[in-house]
Structures are given as structure tokens and as C-alpha cells.
Design an enzyme around this catalytic site. Structure first.
Site, mmCIF file in Angstrom:
data_model
loop_
_atom_site.group_PDB
_atom_site.id
_atom_site.type_symbol
_atom_site.label_atom_id
_atom_site.label_comp_id
_atom_site.label_asym_id
_atom_site.label_seq_id
_atom_site.Cartn_x
_atom_site.Cartn_y
_atom_site.Cartn_z
ATOM 1 N N SER A 143 29.153 22.268 35.010
ATOM 2 C CA SER A 143 29.241 22.208 33.550
ATOM 3 C C SER A 143 30.561 22.824 33.111
ATOM 4 O O SER A 143 31.071 23.754 33.763
ATOM 5 C CB SER A 143 28.095 22.992 32.910
ATOM 6 O OG SER A 143 28.326 23.143 31.521
ATOM 7 N N TYR A 157 23.322 30.585 32.196
ATOM 8 C CA TYR A 157 23.539 29.169 32.552
ATOM 9 C C TYR A 157 24.971 28.961 33.043
ATOM 10 O O TYR A 157 25.208 28.329 34.079
ATOM 11 C CB TYR A 157 23.257 28.303 31.324
ATOM 12 C CG TYR A 157 23.619 26.848 31.481
ATOM 13 C CD1 TYR A 157 22.814 25.983 32.224
ATOM 14 C CD2 TYR A 157 24.765 26.322 30.879
ATOM 15 C CE1 TYR A 157 23.146 24.643 32.363
ATOM 16 C CE2 TYR A 157 25.100 24.986 31.009
ATOM 17 C CZ TYR A 157 24.288 24.146 31.755
ATOM 18 O OH TYR A 157 24.608 22.828 31.903
HETATM 19 P P1 NAP Z 1 18.022 16.817 30.406
HETATM 20 O O1 NAP Z 1 18.307 15.663 29.510
HETATM 21 O O2 NAP Z 1 17.379 18.031 29.854
HETATM 22 O O3 NAP Z 1 17.174 16.254 31.645
HETATM 23 C C1 NAP Z 1 16.766 17.161 32.622
HETATM 24 C C2 NAP Z 1 16.198 16.413 33.809
HETATM 25 O O4 NAP Z 1 15.945 17.382 34.832
HETATM 26 C C3 NAP Z 1 14.881 15.733 33.512
HETATM 27 O O5 NAP Z 1 14.804 14.569 34.305
HETATM 28 C C4 NAP Z 1 13.857 16.774 33.953
HETATM 29 O O6 NAP Z 1 12.623 16.217 34.388
HETATM 30 C C5 NAP Z 1 14.571 17.365 35.147
HETATM 31 N N1 NAP Z 1 14.136 18.727 35.464
HETATM 32 C C6 NAP Z 1 14.112 19.824 34.678
HETATM 33 N N2 NAP Z 1 13.646 20.882 35.369
HETATM 34 C C7 NAP Z 1 13.364 20.416 36.618
HETATM 35 C C8 NAP Z 1 12.829 21.019 37.775
HETATM 36 N N3 NAP Z 1 12.492 22.324 37.817
HETATM 37 N N4 NAP Z 1 12.662 20.250 38.880
HETATM 38 C C9 NAP Z 1 12.985 18.929 38.857
HETATM 39 N N5 NAP Z 1 13.493 18.307 37.791
HETATM 40 C C10 NAP Z 1 13.665 19.056 36.681
HETATM 41 O O7 NAP Z 1 19.361 17.332 31.115
HETATM 42 P P2 NAP Z 1 20.817 16.663 31.217
HETATM 43 O O8 NAP Z 1 21.558 16.975 29.975
HETATM 44 O O9 NAP Z 1 20.694 15.260 31.672
HETATM 45 O O10 NAP Z 1 21.454 17.569 32.366
HETATM 46 C C11 NAP Z 1 21.514 17.144 33.714
HETATM 47 C C12 NAP Z 1 22.452 18.082 34.456
HETATM 48 O O11 NAP Z 1 23.746 18.025 33.847
HETATM 49 C C13 NAP Z 1 22.037 19.550 34.440
HETATM 50 O O12 NAP Z 1 22.309 20.155 35.680
HETATM 51 C C14 NAP Z 1 22.898 20.142 33.341
HETATM 52 O O13 NAP Z 1 23.121 21.511 33.518
HETATM 53 C C15 NAP Z 1 24.165 19.329 33.510
HETATM 54 N N6 NAP Z 1 25.009 19.313 32.304
HETATM 55 C C16 NAP Z 1 24.579 18.704 31.154
HETATM 56 C C17 NAP Z 1 25.411 18.727 30.031
HETATM 57 C C18 NAP Z 1 25.030 18.095 28.713
HETATM 58 O O14 NAP Z 1 25.750 18.302 27.723
HETATM 59 N N7 NAP Z 1 23.953 17.330 28.644
HETATM 60 C C19 NAP Z 1 26.645 19.379 30.075
HETATM 61 C C20 NAP Z 1 27.030 19.993 31.262
HETATM 62 C C21 NAP Z 1 26.201 19.943 32.373
HETATM 63 P P3 NAP Z 1 11.398 15.911 33.350
HETATM 64 O O15 NAP Z 1 11.810 14.665 32.591
HETATM 65 O O16 NAP Z 1 10.219 15.686 34.240
HETATM 66 O O17 NAP Z 1 11.264 17.099 32.452
#
Ligand code: NAP
Length: 249
Positions: A143, A157
Site C-alpha cells: 500500500s 496498517y
Molecule cells: P476489500 O474490498 O475490503 O476486500 C477484502 C477482501 O479480502 C475480501 O475478498 C474479503 O473477503 C477478504 N478478506 C478479508 N479478511 C480476510 C481474511 N482474514 N481471510 C481471507 N480473506 C479475507 O479490500 P481491497 O480494497 O480490495 O484490498 C485488497 C488488498 O489491497 C489489501 O491487502 C489492501 O490492504 C490492499 N490495498 C487496498 C487499497 C485501496 O485503496 N482499496 C489501497 C492500498 C492497498 P470477504 O468478501 O469474504 O469478506
């Protein structure tokens, strides 16, 4: 060449976009999820409609037994794994560090650091030529917070994502001669559900003025970078962290 891909947290957000895009590029995909079975099954249905194989596998990526089972069930259902997207991650509730609970710190570190290390460990056991594998790719989700620091809201985080950067660099060197490339994608502000989980429903709008391109990114724009890192087009790239941030550096 595409193959068999494991995407942790593949049911929503960046993981779901990556799973769908991977299928369109010829990958068969194991879509891991924690609790949202309907969302995972919707991703699987889209992949199958696109003519590829897919399976939804429930598992908490903070739990070692679930991680082992994810890899075993994927291999049994789809065959030998050739790519892993280490994507599942949480932010924890947002606050200044002095107000953070031990539970929040533990839950963020258990999934984002310990879980990611264990997923990478299991990936190496299966991909490495040292263990009879044919090689492959690992892409970790970092991130922009790892550089920006999560000041005022998400320091645990941000620190967890600093660990992801270090994991990426160290593991790339460790397995570089064993057919495995290890890279990370470092997204900025991407339009997914994750922001609301900080407790600030206005988080994206609040931070938008800090994005030089003047808009949030899409999950598909992150997935493009992930799929490039998994493809032969990036064949000499390892230990690299690609910023997908609209210029928010
Ligand atoms: P998100 O929309 O909140 O989706 C999270 C996903 O992870 C969902 O599929 C959820 O499953 C799954 N998950 C959560 N806890 C879990 C666990 N303990 N075991 C297995 N699966 C789990 O998140 P996102 O924004 O797509 O983020 C994905 C990655 O990108 C993360 O590592 C995040 O830190 C990184 N990231 C995101 C952003 C951003 O702005 N969005 C920026 C920087 C980095 P369920 O559907 O079953 O709940």
C-alpha cells in the site's frame, strides 16, 4: 503463460477484479474468501462463463490451518499452482496510535503480516524448482501507506504494509534462482469497500485532494499491474514494488 492462480481475498475489491481479469487472460483461479460466499461464488460464475475453471474456497488467511487447506484444495481441484496473489488484507479501525487497541493491532498484523508470510511460504513450497515445482509468480499487495505512514489514522496498517515491502524484496532474492519472481503492487486510493472499514465513510473524499491525478483509482487498474507482474511480459522483473497511486507518492 497463464496457469493456475490462487487469489487470497478474491471475493471483493482488488482480489475480485484480479480474479476476473486473470480468467480473461487464461488463468484458472482459486477464489479465496473469508465470509462473503455469495460474492465469491459470483466471481467464480463469471470466470466459468468466461470459459475458465474456478473454485471458491472459504478460509481465514490469518489462520495457518486454513492457509494450508486453501493450497491443498486448490491443487486437488485445479492442479499444480503457478501463481499466487497475496491480497487479503484489512485496515483495522482508524484512529491515532495512542487510541489503538491491542485487538486492532493483533488482527491487522495476524492477517496482513503473519498470514501473508505463511501464504508466501506455502507458495514457495509449491512453485520452487527446489521442491520439484515448475516456478511461477507471487504478487503481494502492499500500500502507499507503507511510504506515507498512515499518519493520524492507520499506523498499524501502514506498518504491516512496510513488512510486505520487505517480504517482497527478501523473498525475491531468496527464490530468484528457483524459477519464482516475487513482486508487489502498492495501490493508492482505490475505490473498494476497504475504506468504510476504517470507520470513516468519507475517507476517499477526504484524501482525494492529495491525489495528483484528481481521482480515485479502480480495482481494475490495480489488477492490470498484478496481471502484468504474473505474465511473461515482466519476465526479468522481480523484487519490484509498482506504485498504482495516481501520483500520490
Ligand atoms: P476489500 O474490498 O475490503 O476486500 C477484502 C477482501 O479480502 C475480501 O475478498 C474479503 O473477503 C477478504 N478478506 C478479508 N479478511 C480476510 C481474511 N482474514 N481471510 C481471507 N480473506 C479475507 O479490500 P481491497 O480494497 O480490495 O484490498 C485488497 C488488498 O489491497 C489489501 O491487502 C489492501 O490492504 C490492499 N490495498 C487496498 C487499497 C485501496 O485503496 N482499496 C489501497 C492500498 C492497498 P470477504 O468478501 O469474504 O469478506
Amino acid at each position: 503463460m497463464a496457469g493456475i492462480l490462487v487469489v487470497t481475498g478474491g471475493s471483493r475489491g482488488i482480489g475480485a477484479a484480479t480474479s476476473r481479469m486473470a480468467a480473461s487472460r487464461g488463468w484458472d483461479v482459486a477464489v479465496n474468501y473469508k465470509g462473503n460466499e455469495a460474492a465469491a461464488e459470483a466471481v467464480v460464475a463469471d470466470i466459468q462463463a468466461a470459459g475458465r475453471r474456478a473454485i471458491a474456497i472459504q478460509g481465514d488467511m490469518a489462520v495457518e490451518a486454513d492457509i494450508l487447506r486453501l493450497f491443498e484444495e486448490t491443487t486437488a481441484a485445479l492442479g499444480p499452482i503457478t501463481g499466487v496473489v497475496n491480497n487479503a488484507g484489512i485496515t483495522g479501525a482508524g484512529s491515532r496510535l495512542e487510541d489503538v487497541s491491542l485487538d486492532t493491532i493483533k488482527s491487522v498484523i495476524d492477517l496482513n503480516v503473519t498470514g501473508a508470510l505463511l501464504v508466501a511460504r506455502e507458495a514457495v513450497k509449491r512453485l520452487s524448482t527446489r521442491h520439484g515445482g515448475t516456478g511461477g509468480g507471487i504478487v503481494n499487495l502492499s500500500s502507499a501507506a507503507s511510504r506515507l505512514g498512515g499518519t493520524g489514522e492507520l499506523i498499524p496498517y501502514a506498518a504491516s504494509k512496510g513488512a510486505i515491502d520487505t517480504l517482497t524484496i527478501g523473498l525475491a532474492k531468496e527464490v530468484g534462482g528457483e524459477g519464482i519472481r516475487v513482486n508487489a503492487v502498492s495501490p493508492g486510493l482505490i475505490d473498494t469497500d476497504i475504506h468504510n472499514s476504517t470507520g470513516d465513510m468519507n475517507r476517499m473524499n477526504r484524501l482525494l485532494p492529495g491525489v495528483p491525478m484528481g481521482r480515485v483509482g479502480t480495482a481494475d487498474e490495480v489488477a492490470e499491474a498484478i496481471l502484468w507482474l504474473l505474465s511473461p511480459a515482466s519476465g526479468y522483473v522481480t523484487g519490484t514494488i509498482i506504485q498504482v497511486t495516481g501520483g500520490r507518492l
